[in-house]
Motif scaffolding. Structure first.
Motif, PDB file in Angstrom:
ATOM      1  N   GLY A 253      62.261  28.819  29.270  1.00 24.68           N
ATOM      2  CA  GLY A 253      62.990  29.722  30.152  1.00 24.68           C
ATOM      3  C   GLY A 253      64.090  30.415  29.368  1.00 24.68           C
ATOM      4  O   GLY A 253      64.773  29.785  28.561  1.00 24.68           O
ATOM      5  N   SER A 254      64.249  31.723  29.603  1.00 30.45           N
ATOM      6  CA  SER A 254      65.267  32.473  28.852  1.00 30.45           C
ATOM      7  C   SER A 254      65.755  33.645  29.690  1.00 30.45           C
ATOM      8  O   SER A 254      65.645  34.794  29.282  1.00 30.45           O
ATOM      9  N   THR A 255      66.258  33.350  30.876  1.00 28.36           N
ATOM     10  CA  THR A 255      66.695  34.384  31.811  1.00 28.36           C
ATOM     11  C   THR A 255      68.168  34.709  31.589  1.00 28.36           C
ATOM     12  O   THR A 255      69.010  33.813  31.568  1.00 28.36           O
ATOM     13  N   ASP A 256      68.471  36.017  31.452  1.00 27.77           N
ATOM     14  CA  ASP A 256      69.832  36.392  31.066  1.00 27.77           C
ATOM     15  C   ASP A 256      70.756  36.681  32.247  1.00 27.77           C
ATOM     16  O   ASP A 256      71.889  37.109  32.041  1.00 27.77           O
ATOM     17  N   VAL A 257      70.302  36.463  33.488  1.00 28.52           N
ATOM     18  CA  VAL A 257      71.174  36.691  34.647  1.00 28.52           C
ATOM     19  C   VAL A 257      71.270  35.420  35.486  1.00 28.52           C
ATOM     20  O   VAL A 257      71.310  35.473  36.716  1.00 28.52           O
ATOM     21  N   LEU A 258      71.322  34.280  34.825  1.00 31.05           N
ATOM     22  CA  LEU A 258      71.340  33.013  35.553  1.00 31.05           C
ATOM     23  C   LEU A 258      72.459  32.911  36.589  1.00 31.05           C
ATOM     24  O   LEU A 258      72.238  32.377  37.686  1.00 31.05           O
ATOM     25  N   PRO A 259      73.691  33.391  36.314  1.00 25.67           N
ATOM     26  CA  PRO A 259      74.750  33.221  37.321  1.00 25.67           C
ATOM     27  C   PRO A 259      74.440  33.853  38.663  1.00 25.67           C
ATOM     28  O   PRO A 259      74.973  33.426  39.682  1.00 25.67           O
ATOM     29  N   THR A 260      73.554  34.857  38.673  1.00 23.00           N
ATOM     30  CA  THR A 260      73.256  35.495  39.950  1.00 23.00           C
ATOM     31  C   THR A 260      72.390  34.626  40.844  1.00 23.00           C
ATOM     32  O   THR A 260      72.127  34.980  41.989  1.00 23.00           O
ATOM     33  N   GLU A 261      71.936  33.470  40.345  1.00 24.87           N
ATOM     34  CA  GLU A 261      71.240  32.522  41.220  1.00 24.87           C
ATOM     35  C   GLU A 261      72.221  31.814  42.155  1.00 24.87           C
ATOM     36  O   GLU A 261      71.817  31.246  43.173  1.00 24.87           O
ATOM     37  N   LEU A 262      73.502  31.825  41.815  1.00 26.06           N
ATOM     38  CA  LEU A 262      74.564  31.338  42.708  1.00 26.06           C
ATOM     39  C   LEU A 262      75.550  32.484  42.881  1.00 26.06           C
ATOM     40  O   LEU A 262      76.699  32.435  42.420  1.00 26.06           O
ATOM     41  N   PRO A 263      75.124  33.571  43.534  1.00 27.39           N
ATOM     42  CA  PRO A 263      75.897  34.817  43.470  1.00 27.39           C
ATOM     43  C   PRO A 263      77.258  34.759  44.140  1.00 27.39           C
ATOM     44  O   PRO A 263      78.226  35.312  43.614  1.00 27.39           O
ATOM     45  N   ALA A 264      77.359  34.104  45.285  1.00 26.07           N
ATOM     46  CA  ALA A 264      78.644  34.095  45.991  1.00 26.07           C
ATOM     47  C   ALA A 264      79.687  33.283  45.233  1.00 26.07           C
ATOM     48  O   ALA A 264      80.831  33.717  45.056  1.00 26.07           O
ATOM     49  N   ASP A 265      79.308  32.095  44.768  1.00 30.34           N
ATOM     50  CA  ASP A 265      80.255  31.258  44.035  1.00 30.34           C
ATOM     51  C   ASP A 265      80.663  31.904  42.709  1.00 30.34           C
ATOM     52  O   ASP A 265      81.847  31.926  42.361  1.00 30.34           O
ATOM     53  N   SER A 266      79.682  32.412  41.968  1.00 33.52           N
ATOM     54  CA  SER A 266      80.016  33.008  40.670  1.00 33.52           C
ATOM     55  C   SER A 266      80.828  34.281  40.852  1.00 33.52           C
ATOM     56  O   SER A 266      81.748  34.556  40.076  1.00 33.52           O
TER      57      SER A 266
ATOM     58  N   ARG B  41      66.770  48.398  40.014  1.00 31.32           N
ATOM     59  CA  ARG B  41      65.668  47.756  39.298  1.00 31.32           C
ATOM     60  C   ARG B  41      65.993  46.310  38.966  1.00 31.32           C
ATOM     61  O   ARG B  41      65.096  45.513  38.685  1.00 31.32           O
ATOM     62  N   ARG B  42      67.273  45.960  38.982  1.00 35.24           N
ATOM     63  CA  ARG B  42      67.678  44.562  38.771  1.00 35.24           C
ATOM     64  C   ARG B  42      67.623  43.860  40.128  1.00 35.24           C
ATOM     65  O   ARG B  42      68.639  43.644  40.782  1.00 35.24           O
ATOM     66  N   VAL B  43      66.414  43.513  40.525  1.00 35.92           N
ATOM     67  CA  VAL B  43      66.185  43.033  41.890  1.00 35.92           C
ATOM     68  C   VAL B  43      67.065  41.835  42.220  1.00 35.92           C
ATOM     69  O   VAL B  43      67.560  41.692  43.336  1.00 35.92           O
ATOM     70  N   TRP B  44      67.290  40.964  41.246  1.00 36.99           N
ATOM     71  CA  TRP B  44      68.006  39.714  41.513  1.00 36.99           C
ATOM     72  C   TRP B  44      69.508  39.823  41.278  1.00 36.99           C
ATOM     73  O   TRP B  44      70.220  38.837  41.467  1.00 36.99           O
ATOM     74  N   GLU B  45      69.988  40.980  40.858  1.00 41.40           N
ATOM     75  CA  GLU B  45      71.421  41.095  40.579  1.00 41.40           C
ATOM     76  C   GLU B  45      72.184  41.246  41.886  1.00 41.40           C
ATOM     77  O   GLU B  45      72.308  42.341  42.435  1.00 41.40           O
ATOM     78  N   ARG B  46      72.702  40.121  42.396  1.00 41.35           N
ATOM     79  CA  ARG B  46      73.351  40.089  43.707  1.00 41.35           C
ATOM     80  C   ARG B  46      74.859  39.888  43.593  1.00 41.35           C
ATOM     81  O   ARG B  46      75.561  39.814  44.596  1.00 41.35           O
ATOM     82  N   ARG B  47      75.350  39.807  42.357  1.00 43.84           N
ATOM     83  CA  ARG B  47      76.781  39.561  42.171  1.00 43.84           C
ATOM     84  C   ARG B  47      77.603  40.812  42.435  1.00 43.84           C
ATOM     85  O   ARG B  47      77.093  41.924  42.483  1.00 43.84           O
ATOM     86  N   THR B  48      78.891  40.611  42.583  1.00 45.59           N
ATOM     87  CA  THR B  48      79.821  41.707  42.798  1.00 45.59           C
ATOM     88  C   THR B  48      81.077  41.454  41.978  1.00 45.59           C
ATOM     89  O   THR B  48      81.483  40.292  41.800  1.00 45.59           O
ATOM     90  N   PRO B  49      81.729  42.508  41.463  1.00 45.27           N
ATOM     91  CA  PRO B  49      82.944  42.297  40.671  1.00 45.27           C
ATOM     92  C   PRO B  49      84.146  41.887  41.504  1.00 45.27           C
ATOM     93  O   PRO B  49      85.051  41.222  41.000  1.00 45.27           O
ATOM     94  N   LEU B  50      84.176  42.295  42.775  1.00 48.31           N
ATOM     95  CA  LEU B  50      85.280  41.927  43.664  1.00 48.31           C
ATOM     96  C   LEU B  50      84.727  41.475  45.006  1.00 48.31           C
ATOM     97  O   LEU B  50      83.865  42.146  45.586  1.00 48.31           O
TER      98      LEU B  50
END
Length: 933
Positions: free
Chosen positions: A397-410, A35-44
């Protein structure tokens, strides 16, 4: 210049050969909540995984949204799996997982001790994640929860600081969003600024590309300013220079400051703000706390005193800062008891003093602290919907998953920071002893739960868990909120999922299709199933008596029977169906028994009414009135799935769709009252409804629109220019459906069972035309009855209703063996022929358009207000199932929680229903977007 965080160098990739040695530990990287469509980050990252494969087997749940592809993890030596196996004893993720997924993995082998690492958002007692916390506690055994947020290590000054965080990237992306937002806000003020052309951060593939874009935007702004300064004929911004202010002093503000540097801003001291003149650059100002916080008695500031006694201080931001800045990037922390930067009263005073020409027009709240330091910042935004309009038209604007807009770098940065702690957790899973060095101590500080027990400093959370958690003791089960779900059809799945996120709910699914009900309940806690034939009135009454709230997914005509049992046993009922006249007759009886019979809690009716009521609350509050209301809603296949007759597929009851095409309609348009008989509804459709670009839509009038003037509080129908509700379809639907009606396929009188589908059409036509139609003459009879309509003939062939080819369409179902109304048989046929394939998706569309004017204006000053929703299904559920099922569940849970005070027969027209349900829908990504022109 402050540099971005450096990335920890990783060891080279290792091949899958390293897995040949059997490991004691199995590490699993889970897929983030879909459901977190934009959550593209990974822990490793894959590179980090490669460094672990000599000491652990690694499983990675397949995910096509993740910023690194499955193939990269496979090349690093990981096994790509659809779901983590029961062998996994270390589970890694970014955000919190779905509670049911946690239970499913634990239950797959309760004997396995597992460590879970994530941002769990539980350690502050967050109510919405108490069910997640409880999942790791008894009766679960051997579960350990480590929160990324609590991984802290002493800095040079001895103070504990987080070691694995995304703060810098949140600030960096927040600055980009703020600059883009500033361009939009300036345009609304009549100023075309180069920032308008700065794309949002997620559109760039890397941090370096993002930085380059910031530099180009800054250069363009500088050139524009220089050109204006050198050419007197060019207009200047009457509101002065663009000034960006920044609060905070941690990683978030550092990230923002670094990106503002990339844009080439000119930094100034806060004391210079009142005297700034238009210049060649964008101005920026980092605000120290003492610039807007002062002691109440003498205006001084002492940091130690402030944190010890915040009540001695007040904010002067409204007077000292706000009048001189264009945009605020808020990155400073805040907690209850400390002065707000701006209260609602401060904002009202600021707007009143500005008299419509206030300078501050944009806000990016990177902290996402709803009603916190900035009290008027009252809800979250998303990457899909990144802005809402605040007081005075300020864009927020008040988006709480901003780092996932640069998912590979973050992710690369975060992975490098997290890796040493994951390595140590793997060592522990492999049985290596604790050495109690700084890494072990950091892991210990980050544990909330160890071996399924809350750590001492987190024991206070047990009280929250106890309030939310239902006991497993049979004798205490009545303490749970008992919900009965009648039916197990197309929209039941999301409803079941919503109910079972609440551990204090005991759900019973009662259905005449027990296999279907058991499939919904499989591998889930706090749910049971029951075979129920609703025609067995005694069994129905017994089942209703055993629940607190009944949710009916049965066909609408059956609701009255259920409602009578609810009144008898003092139980509440929630449905998605229109409130029928027969149901209305139960109103007085229900009120007398303190029973709520709540209908119209689906999509249409449901979300449409709730969205309208939210707008009307503001309309009335602002002293305005409605002069026009036009509403459209519909469920459709995505364009790629619409290449079939009717350009339609079924994500809910086929018979209900067919029946809706036969309803009488009444409405008012362009000042004219209109009535349309059901037999004429399809012919008198609206052939071109332009709402979304690229969608060729038509519409049908939806029942009687006129009562909604009273239901929604629109005012007298005589005073309204328009009062209309319509149903959306793709163009061509009404024409074909009217042909089917002419041929008797929508008939509601039984016909004899036929031996073939062409025979069924012949029987239906015979009934409709009042003369015998023989199967051998079927094509000629169809052409005679419909004027040789080639498109209709082709559709009949597709549906196997004419002798010969069915054009490769899906095979039809078996014919009924008993006499049945044509509409029922045809619905069965369409449900098979027009079913969604597994890879096809549906969408629901909703659009309200209000025209409003000041109540005392005499009709002058007309304003347009819209509310729109476009929700698409995914691999887990159709959009129709989500919008209907979740809306039903959220409404029922509010009733079960005692949050709905109204009684009797009603729809979702009171705020204690619609406000909470809309909030819950928005939380899962179903957001009705409002625009006020």
């Amino acid at each position: 210049m402050i540099r971005p965080p450096t990335l920890r160098p990783l060891r080279p990739l290792r091949t899958s050969a390293s897995l040949m040695t059997r490991s004691l530990a199995t590490l699993g990287i889970r897929r983030e909540d879909p459901r977190r469509v934009w959550e593209r980050r990974t822990p490793l990252t894959p590179e980090a995984v490669a460094t672990l494969t000599d000491k652990a087997a690694v499983e990675v749940e397949s995910c096509s949204r993740r910023c690194f592809p499955d193939s990269a993890y496979a090349a690093a030596g990981a096994k790509i799996v659809p779901k983590l196996s029961k062998d996994v004893n270390l589970v890694l993720g970014i955000k919190e997982p779905r509670v049911e997924d946690v239970h499913a993995l634990i239950d797959s082998d309760p004997s396995v001790k597992r460590t879970w690492m994530m941002f769990s958002h539980t350690h502050k007692g967050q109510p919405y994640n108490t069910p997640l916390l409880s999942a790791f506690l008894p009766p679960s055994k051997g579960q350990t929860l480590i929160d990324h947020e609590l991984l802290t290590s002493p800095g040079k000054d001895g103070k504990l600081r987080r070691v694995a965080a995304f703060g810098w990237f949140a600030g960096a992306v927040g600055a980009g969003e703020a600059l883009s937002l500033t361009g939009q806000a300036l345009l609304r003020r009549g100023v075309s600024h180069p920032l308008l052309h700065l794309a949002r951060p997620y559109t760039y593939t890397s941090l370096d590309e993002f930085k380059a874009a910031l530099k180009r935007a800054g250069d363009a702004a500088e050139l524009t300013a220089l050109r204006k300064a050198s050419d007197p004929s060019l207009s200047h911004d009457a509101e002065g220079p663009v000034v960006i202010a920044l609060t905070g002093a941690g990683n978030v503000s550092t990230g923002s400051r670094d990106m503002l540097d990339e844009a080439g801003v000119q930094w100034v001291d806060w004391t210079q703000l009142p005297n700034l003149k238009p210049g060649p650059k964008i101005y920026a100002c980092a605000l120290p706390p003492y610039s807007y916080l002062q002691r109440k008695t003498d205006g001084g500031y002492d940091r130690i005193e402030y944190y010890a006694n915040p009540d001695l201080y007040e904010s002067t931001f409204t007077e000292r800062i706000a009048p001189y800045i264009t945009t605020l990037i808020h990155g400073a922390g805040w907690q209850e008891g400390f002065p707000r930067i701006m209260t609602n009263a401060d904002m009202e005073r600021y707007l009143a003093e500005g008299k419509g020409k206030h300078k501050m027009i944009a806000l990016q709240d990177v902290t996402c602290d709803v009603e916190g330091a900035l009290e008027f910042m009252n809800h979250y935004t998303t990457i899909d919907e990144p802005v809402f309009e605040g007081p005075g038209g300020i864009l927020i604007g008040s988006t709480d998953v901003l780092p996932t807009e640069l998912p590979a770098d973050s992710s690369t940065y975060f992975s490098g920071k997290l890796l040493p702690y994951v390595e140590r957790a793997v060592d522990r899973a492999n049985g290596k002893p604790v050495v109690n060095d700084e890494i072990d101590q950091t892991l210990n500080r980050a544990r909330i739960v160890a071996n399924s027990e809350l750590l001492e400093k987190h024991e206070w959370l047990q009280e929250n868990v106890d309030k939310w958690r239902a006991t497993q003791s049979v004798g205490l089960l009545p303490q749970k909120k008992r919900v009965l779900l009648l039916g197990s059809g197309l929209v039941a799945g999301p409803a079941v999922e919503a109910f079972l996120k609440r551990p204090d709910v005991q759900l019973v699914i009662a259905s005449n299709n027990l296999a279907e009900a058991e499939a919904l309940a499989r591998n889930r806690r706090n749910v049971s199933t029951r075979s129920l034939d609703v025609s067995d009135d005694a069994a129905l009454g017994e089942t209703v008596a055993g629940a607190d709230v009944i949710v009916s997914l049965l066909p609408a005509p059956m609701h009255v029977q259920v409602a009578r049992h609810c009144i008898t046993h003092g139980r509440h009922l929630v449905t998605a169906s229109y409130v029928s006249p027969e149901m209305k007759e139960l109103d007085a009886e229900a009120k007398a028994k303190d029973v709520l019979l709540l209908g119209e809690c689906g999509l249409d009716p449901g979300i449409d009414s709730m969205a309208a009521m939210r707008i009307m609350e503001r309309v009335h509050k602002e002293g305005k009135k409605v002069v026009s209301f036009v509403s459209w809603c519909g469920g459709l296949p995505e364009a790629s799935a619409s290449n079939v007759p009717l350009a339609y597929k079924f994500s809910w009851s086929p018979k209900a769709v067919l029946t809706a095409a036969l309803n009488n309609a009444e409405f008012k348009l362009n000042g004219e009252m209109r009535k349309v008989a059901g037999q004429d509804l399809l012919r008198e459709h609206f052939p071109n409804v332009k709402l979304w670009r690229g969608l060729a839509l038509e519409g049908l009038a939806n029942r009687d629109s006129l009562p909604y003037a009273e239901k929604y509080g629109l005012g007298s129908i005589q005073d309204l220019r328009d009062c209309f509700r319509g149903t959306l379809r793709y163009q061509g639907f009404a024409h074909l459906m009217d042909g089917f009606r002419t041929l008797g396929l929508l008939g509601q009188e039984k016909v004899e069972a036929a031996g073939s589908w062409p025979g069924f059409l012949a029987a239906s036509m015979s009934q409709a035309l009042g003369r015998e139609v023989k199967e051998e003459n079927l094509l000629a009879e169809v052409e005679q009855a419909t004027g040789a309509d080639a498109e209709l003939v082709e559709a009949l062939q597709y549906f196997s209703l004419l002798p010969g080819s069915s054009l490769g369409a899906p095979a039809p179902p078996a014919l009924p063996k008993q006499p049945q109304a044509p509409i029922d048989t045809f619905a069965s046929l369409l449900s098979k022929k027009l079913a969604y394939a597994s890879d096809e998706r549906d969408a629901v569309l909703l659009h309200h358009a209000f025209k409003i004017v000041p109540a005392d204006s005499g009709g002058v000053g007309e304003q347009t207000v819209t509310a729109s929703l476009l929700c698409t299904g995914d691999e887990r559920a159709s959009a129709m199932a989500t919008t209907v099922g979740c809306t039903l569940a959220f409404a029922a849970l509010r009733v079960a929680d005692g949050q709905v005070q109204v009684r009797g027969v009603t729809g979702p027209y009171t705020k204690d229903v619609w406000a909470g349900v809309l909030d819950e829908l928005e939380r899962i990504g179903v957001k009705v977007k409002e625009t006020w022109s």
